[in-house]
Design a protein around this motif. Structure first.
Motif, short mmCIF file in Angstrom:
data_model
loop_
_atom_site.label_atom_id
_atom_site.label_comp_id
_atom_site.label_asym_id
_atom_site.label_seq_id
_atom_site.Cartn_x
_atom_site.Cartn_y
_atom_site.Cartn_z
N MET A 40 0.83 -1.20 0.00
CA MET A 40 0.00 0.00 0.00
C MET A 40 0.87 1.26 0.00
SD MET A 40 -2.86 1.22 2.79
CE MET A 40 -1.65 1.66 4.01
N TRP A 43 2.62 1.70 -3.45
CA TRP A 43 1.66 2.12 -4.47
C TRP A 43 1.31 3.59 -4.28
CZ3 TRP A 43 -0.97 -0.44 -8.48
CH2 TRP A 43 -1.98 0.31 -9.08
N ASN A 44 0.94 3.96 -3.06
CA ASN A 44 0.51 5.33 -2.79
C ASN A 44 1.64 6.33 -2.95
OD1 ASN A 44 -2.08 4.49 -2.34
ND2 ASN A 44 -1.84 4.36 -0.13
N THR A 54 -5.07 6.73 -8.63
CA THR A 54 -5.54 7.10 -7.30
C THR A 54 -4.81 6.28 -6.24
OG1 THR A 54 -7.30 5.47 -7.37
CG2 THR A 54 -7.83 7.68 -8.16
N THR A 55 -4.92 6.71 -5.00
CA THR A 55 -4.33 5.95 -3.89
C THR A 55 -5.23 4.79 -3.54
OG1 THR A 55 -5.38 7.37 -2.27
CG2 THR A 55 -3.16 7.99 -2.96
N ILE A 56 -4.68 3.80 -2.84
CA ILE A 56 -5.45 2.61 -2.46
C ILE A 56 -5.39 2.43 -0.95
CG2 ILE A 56 -5.08 1.47 -4.68
CD1 ILE A 56 -2.93 -0.25 -3.35
N ASN A 57 -6.33 1.63 -0.43
CA ASN A 57 -6.29 1.32 1.00
C ASN A 57 -5.62 -0.04 1.21
OD1 ASN A 57 -8.21 -0.73 0.56
ND2 ASN A 57 -9.93 0.65 0.99
N GLN A 60 -7.21 -3.13 -0.60
CA GLN A 60 -6.96 -3.09 -2.04
C GLN A 60 -5.53 -3.53 -2.33
OE1 GLN A 60 -8.12 1.00 -2.56
NE2 GLN A 60 -10.02 0.42 -3.63
N ALA A 61 -4.60 -3.15 -1.47
CA ALA A 61 -3.21 -3.59 -1.65
C ALA A 61 -3.09 -5.09 -1.51
CB ALA A 61 -2.30 -2.89 -0.63
N LEU A 64 -4.50 -6.62 -4.62
CA LEU A 64 -3.55 -6.51 -5.74
C LEU A 64 -2.47 -7.57 -5.64
CD1 LEU A 64 -2.91 -2.71 -6.27
CD2 LEU A 64 -3.76 -4.35 -7.94
#
Length: 133
Positions: A40, A43-44, A54-57, A60-61, A64
């Protein structure tokens, strides 16, 4: 194979074995949580700036990671492998091949403890001769 675990856990009490199992579960859970946060964070940090995504929580990470593992995981050993390589890998004897373990139980039943005692006596004899020099 049944005697392998009995041999490895020979001098451990049931409480120690349960402790090892609980520690393993806690360690694996902690690493999984940490890994999700690392994905996370990366990615962010990178994706919005580089690609405008967009950013992820956290969840979501984790999703992925599971998705990429399924898509690129190969034969369960990581690294994307083609199906031909997977078939070749399955046909060859690999380091994880346990076919020799069929003899392990029989060895320990017939010879194991006596040979182990002889080995210990030789090692102690070697230590005593080097200490006296």
């Amino acid at each position: 194979m049944k005697n392998y675990f009995a041999h490895k856990m020979r001098e451990r009490s049931p409480i120690e074995i349960v402790g090892i199992i609980i520690f393993g579960i806690i360690a694996i859970t902690g690493l999984a949580i940490l890994f999700g946060f690392v994905i996370m964070w990366l990615w962010n940090w990178l994706m919005p700036e580089i690609f405008g995504l967009t950013t992820i929580n956290y969840w979501q990470a984790v999703g992925l990671f599971i998705l990429f593992k399924l898509l690129l995981g190969g034969c369960g050993s990581g690294g994307g492998k083609s199906s031909k390589k997977c078939k070749d890998h399955d046909d060859k004897k690999s380091k994880s091949d346990f076919s020799k373990w069929q003899h392990y139980d029989k060895f320990w039943e017939e010879e194991g403890d006596e040979l182990y005692k002889q080995y210990i006596e030789r090692q102690e004899g070697t230590l005593n001769t080097t200490e006296s020099e």
